[in-house]
Write a protein that holds these residues in place. Structure first.
Motif, PDB file in Angstrom:
ATOM      1  N   VAL A  40    -113.479 -37.359 -13.462  1.00  0.00           N
ATOM      2  CA  VAL A  40    -112.209 -37.369 -14.199  1.00  0.00           C
ATOM      3  C   VAL A  40    -111.676 -35.966 -14.478  1.00  0.00           C
ATOM      4  N   SER A  41    -110.344 -35.902 -14.574  1.00  0.00           N
ATOM      5  CA  SER A  41    -109.645 -34.673 -14.976  1.00  0.00           C
ATOM      6  C   SER A  41    -109.436 -34.705 -16.482  1.00  0.00           C
ATOM      7  N   ALA A  42    -108.875 -33.641 -17.000  1.00  0.00           N
ATOM      8  CA  ALA A  42    -108.506 -33.603 -18.419  1.00  0.00           C
ATOM      9  C   ALA A  42    -107.324 -34.549 -18.648  1.00  0.00           C
ATOM     10  N   LEU A  43    -107.198 -35.079 -19.865  1.00  0.00           N
ATOM     11  CA  LEU A  43    -106.133 -36.039 -20.167  1.00  0.00           C
ATOM     12  C   LEU A  43    -104.745 -35.399 -20.032  1.00  0.00           C
ATOM     13  N   THR A  46    -103.369 -31.642 -20.655  1.00  0.00           N
ATOM     14  CA  THR A  46    -104.280 -30.868 -21.514  1.00  0.00           C
ATOM     15  C   THR A  46    -104.549 -29.464 -20.963  1.00  0.00           C
ATOM     16  N   THR A  47    -104.792 -29.360 -19.647  1.00  0.00           N
ATOM     17  CA  THR A  47    -105.156 -28.047 -19.088  1.00  0.00           C
ATOM     18  C   THR A  47    -104.013 -27.046 -19.288  1.00  0.00           C
ATOM     19  N   ASP A  48    -102.767 -27.506 -19.053  1.00  0.00           N
ATOM     20  CA  ASP A  48    -101.603 -26.616 -19.272  1.00  0.00           C
ATOM     21  C   ASP A  48    -101.566 -26.149 -20.728  1.00  0.00           C
ATOM     22  N   GLY A  73    -111.500 -29.594 -21.599  1.00  0.00           N
ATOM     23  CA  GLY A  73    -110.548 -30.676 -21.298  1.00  0.00           C
ATOM     24  C   GLY A  73    -111.242 -31.843 -20.606  1.00  0.00           C
ATOM     25  N   GLU A  74    -112.013 -31.545 -19.583  1.00  0.00           N
ATOM     26  CA  GLU A  74    -112.677 -32.596 -18.817  1.00  0.00           C
ATOM     27  C   GLU A  74    -113.819 -33.221 -19.627  1.00  0.00           C
ATOM     28  N   GLN A  75    -114.399 -32.424 -20.551  1.00  0.00           N
ATOM     29  CA  GLN A  75    -115.500 -32.966 -21.347  1.00  0.00           C
ATOM     30  C   GLN A  75    -114.998 -34.046 -22.310  1.00  0.00           C
ATOM     31  N   GLY A 135    -114.729 -33.446 -13.722  1.00  0.00           N
ATOM     32  CA  GLY A 135    -114.237 -32.722 -12.560  1.00  0.00           C
ATOM     33  C   GLY A 135    -113.971 -31.272 -12.921  1.00  0.00           C
ATOM     34  N   PHE A 136    -113.657 -30.445 -11.904  1.00  0.00           N
ATOM     35  CA  PHE A 136    -113.075 -29.117 -12.120  1.00  0.00           C
ATOM     36  C   PHE A 136    -114.059 -28.071 -12.637  1.00  0.00           C
ATOM     37  N   GLN A 137    -115.291 -28.473 -12.986  1.00  0.00           N
ATOM     38  CA  GLN A 137    -116.202 -27.493 -13.590  1.00  0.00           C
ATOM     39  C   GLN A 137    -117.566 -27.489 -12.921  1.00  0.00           C
ATOM     40  N   GLY A 149    -110.420 -23.816 -10.244  1.00  0.00           N
ATOM     41  CA  GLY A 149    -109.004 -23.593  -9.908  1.00  0.00           C
ATOM     42  C   GLY A 149    -108.229 -24.882 -10.117  1.00  0.00           C
ATOM     43  N   ARG A 150    -106.879 -24.753 -10.266  1.00  0.00           N
ATOM     44  CA  ARG A 150    -106.050 -25.914 -10.596  1.00  0.00           C
ATOM     45  C   ARG A 150    -106.201 -27.033  -9.558  1.00  0.00           C
ATOM     46  N   GLY A 151    -106.240 -28.245 -10.096  1.00  0.00           N
ATOM     47  CA  GLY A 151    -106.415 -29.413  -9.216  1.00  0.00           C
ATOM     48  C   GLY A 151    -107.852 -29.573  -8.738  1.00  0.00           C
ATOM     49  N   GLY A 152    -108.782 -28.817  -9.367  1.00  0.00           N
ATOM     50  CA  GLY A 152    -110.162 -28.730  -8.879  1.00  0.00           C
ATOM     51  C   GLY A 152    -110.971 -30.018  -8.973  1.00  0.00           C
ATOM     52  N   SER A 153    -110.502 -31.006  -9.733  1.00  0.00           N
ATOM     53  CA  SER A 153    -111.264 -32.265  -9.823  1.00  0.00           C
ATOM     54  C   SER A 153    -111.321 -32.959  -8.466  1.00  0.00           C
ATOM     55  N   ASP A 154    -110.291 -32.758  -7.651  1.00  0.00           N
ATOM     56  CA  ASP A 154    -110.317 -33.336  -6.292  1.00  0.00           C
ATOM     57  C   ASP A 154    -111.504 -32.758  -5.519  1.00  0.00           C
ATOM     58  N   ILE A 155    -111.747 -31.450  -5.713  1.00  0.00           N
ATOM     59  CA  ILE A 155    -112.856 -30.795  -4.994  1.00  0.00           C
ATOM     60  C   ILE A 155    -114.182 -31.384  -5.476  1.00  0.00           C
TER      61      ILE A 155
HETATM   62  N1  ASP Z   1    -107.547 -30.377 -15.241  1.00  0.00           N
HETATM   63  C1  ASP Z   1    -107.501 -29.468 -14.127  1.00  0.00           C
HETATM   64  C2  ASP Z   1    -106.045 -29.104 -13.806  1.00  0.00           C
HETATM   65  O1  ASP Z   1    -105.139 -29.598 -14.458  1.00  0.00           O
HETATM   66  C3  ASP Z   1    -108.205 -29.998 -12.914  1.00  0.00           C
HETATM   67  C4  ASP Z   1    -107.572 -31.212 -12.292  1.00  0.00           C
HETATM   68  O2  ASP Z   1    -106.760 -31.882 -12.932  1.00  0.00           O
HETATM   69  O3  ASP Z   1    -107.890 -31.503 -11.148  1.00  0.00           O
HETATM   70  O4  ASP Z   1    -105.817 -28.322 -12.915  1.00  0.00           O
END
Ligand code: ASP
Ligand code: ADP
Ligand code: MG
Length: 420
Positions: A40-43, A46-48, A73-75, A135-137, A149-155
């Motif tokens: 999961v990503s942050a809600l 949240t990251t912004d 955020g992800e926690q 995700g992301f961490q 890096g941004r969008g890192g939960s996909d990775i």
């Molecule tokens: N929360 C992180 C972001 O907004 C990671 C992700 O959403 O994939 O970039």
């Protein structure tokens, strides 16, 4: 019974109602007899918000502390989703990136995964639990928390899929799949049934934010099949895999000319005027930029006059201050007469595996722009894409016109997307 990795993005987890919806979706997959790891990503955004908070308390950011901040955020998400699943009567455990065995290098805020030790994940799955992973961490081998890096939960999702040899990696998001262009901008965009890794990699790198580019690269290397789909309905989404054709109904590759149109608003153009035309000058300029990890995109050198020429290039908007800072002392040593910087530009691109064998594809793109009286500032091409830099304010009109030119709005012409 298979292993399924699911990833839910921030937009799918925005508030208690959506979290419970995700919980039901995860349980459904588990009840179907699968071992499930959910990333999961942050809600929501949240990251912004965390980044904004960080910049409000300190002008100069410590990257280590930024990772400490952003990883929270992800926690929050893993704990809330695990609570919701438990409350619905299912065995579940939440794990941070470190607990899930995600080892990264030491590059804070842009870390790369070096290795995944899936022992803990496998143990929990074998005990019959659903596993919810942040995700992301990740963590370095000296126990420092990092982010990817941004969008890192996909990775994270793709990397875990590779480590567990999952049957599929499902990317749940707020649209129904990968479309011919951003469906939020162009309502006529169509969902694609299958996209190849190479096409998806180009689309993602050129701005189609639905998948993080590195995650697609990772999926290609490890042959992880991705299914991009909606968190809000059960329709089939888009499959991302090596080959478009795996059934008898196969169409010829050459029939697919253009798969999609991408745009990137996050770009800026730098112009260098009267650059001395001698060996080593370009080398000096671009080595100085690469040493500072600046990713330069399109580079165009104009015709020579009186021993000098002009060079322009593009880079990501957030790197532009740094580019100017690096270029300043260089202009004097090299003898460049003027530097200009234009942030009011965007990049529009077409992507398609069949482009190389179809002459006239680039010309048709330029025609679509000409019909809208949109001026092209820079052009770059490769076997699988054509990109143009245009004025930012004209992006939507450009994308709509190009999308239409290649018939991408017509379902029955997907495989025969010939130019009008
Ligand atoms: N929360 C992180 C972001 O907004 C990671 C992700 O959403 O994939 O970039
Ligand atoms: P998540 O929060 O699930 O990670 P993202 O915002 O990162 O979601 O990605 C989904 C968004 O990607 C969509 O809302 C859509 O606006 C955008 N997008 C851009 N290009 C495309 C495309 N070609 N196909 C689908 N979505 C796209
Ligand atoms: Mg995303």
């Amino acid at each position: 019974m298979g292993i399924v990795v699911q990833k839910f993005g921030g937009s799918s987890l925005d508030g208690p109602k959506k979290i419970k919806n995700v919980a039901r979706r995860v349980i459904e997959c588990s009840k179907a007899g699968n071992q499930v790891v959910t990333v999961v990503s942050a809600l929501g955004d949240t990251t912004d918000k965390l980044i904004e908070l960080g910049t409000q308390v300190a002008e100069c950011q410590s990257r280590r502390e930024m990772d400490m901040l952003l990883s929270t955020g992800e926690q929050v998400s893993i704990a809330l989703l695990a609570m919701a699943i438990k409350d619905m009567g299912y065995e579940v455990i939440s794990l941070t990136g470190a607990q899930a065995g995600i080892l990264t290098d030491k590059t804070h805020t842009k870390a790369k995964i070096i290795e995944i030790n899936p022992e803990r994940l496998s143990k929990e799955l074998d005990e019959g639990k659903i596993v919810i992973t942040a995700g992301f961490q990740g963590i370095t081998n000296d126990n420092e928390i990092t982010t990817l890096g941004r969008g890192g939960s996909d990775i994270t999702a793709v990397a875990i899929s590779a480590a567990l040899r999952a049957d599929v990696c499902e990317i749940f998001t707020d649209v129904e799949g990968v479309y011919t262009t951003d469906p939020r901008m162009i309502p006529e965009a169509r969902k694609l049934a299958v996209v190849t890794y190479d096409e998806m990699l180009e689309l993602a790198s050129l701005g189609a934010g639905v998948l993080q580019p590195r995650s697609v690269e990772f999926a290609k290397i490890h042959n992880v099949i991705l299914h991009v789909r909606s968190s809000f309905n059960h329709r089939d989404g888009t499959i991302v895999r090596e080959d478009r054709y795996m059934d008898n109904n196969c169409q010829m590759e050459k029939d697919v000319v253009v798969t999609g149109v991408a745009y990137d608003l996050n770009t800026a153009r730098i112009g260098l005027f009267d650059v001395p035309d001698r060996p080593g000058v370009a080398h000096g300029i671009f080595t100085a930029l690469s040493r500072e990890n600046i990713n330069v995109d399109m580079i165009v050198q104009g015709a020579m006059r009186n021993g000098r020429n002009d060079i322009s290039f593009t880079a990501a908007s957030e790197d532009i201050e740094k580019v100017l800072e690096i270029m300043k002392p260089l202009t004097e040593t090299i003898g460049i007469s003027k530097i200009t910087c234009d942030r009011d530009v965007s990049k529009v691109s077409i992507v398609g595996a069949g482009m190389i064998t179809n002459p006239g594809v680039a010309a048709a793109m330029f025609e679509a722009l000409a019909e809208e009286e949109i001026n092209i500032h820079m052009i770059s091409t490769s076997e699988i894409k054509v990109s143009c830099i245009i004025n930012k304010g004209e992006t939507e009109r450009a994308v709509a016109s190009i999308h239409k030119k290649f018939n991408l709005d017509k379902t029955d012409q997907y495989f025969l997307g010939r130019i009008k």
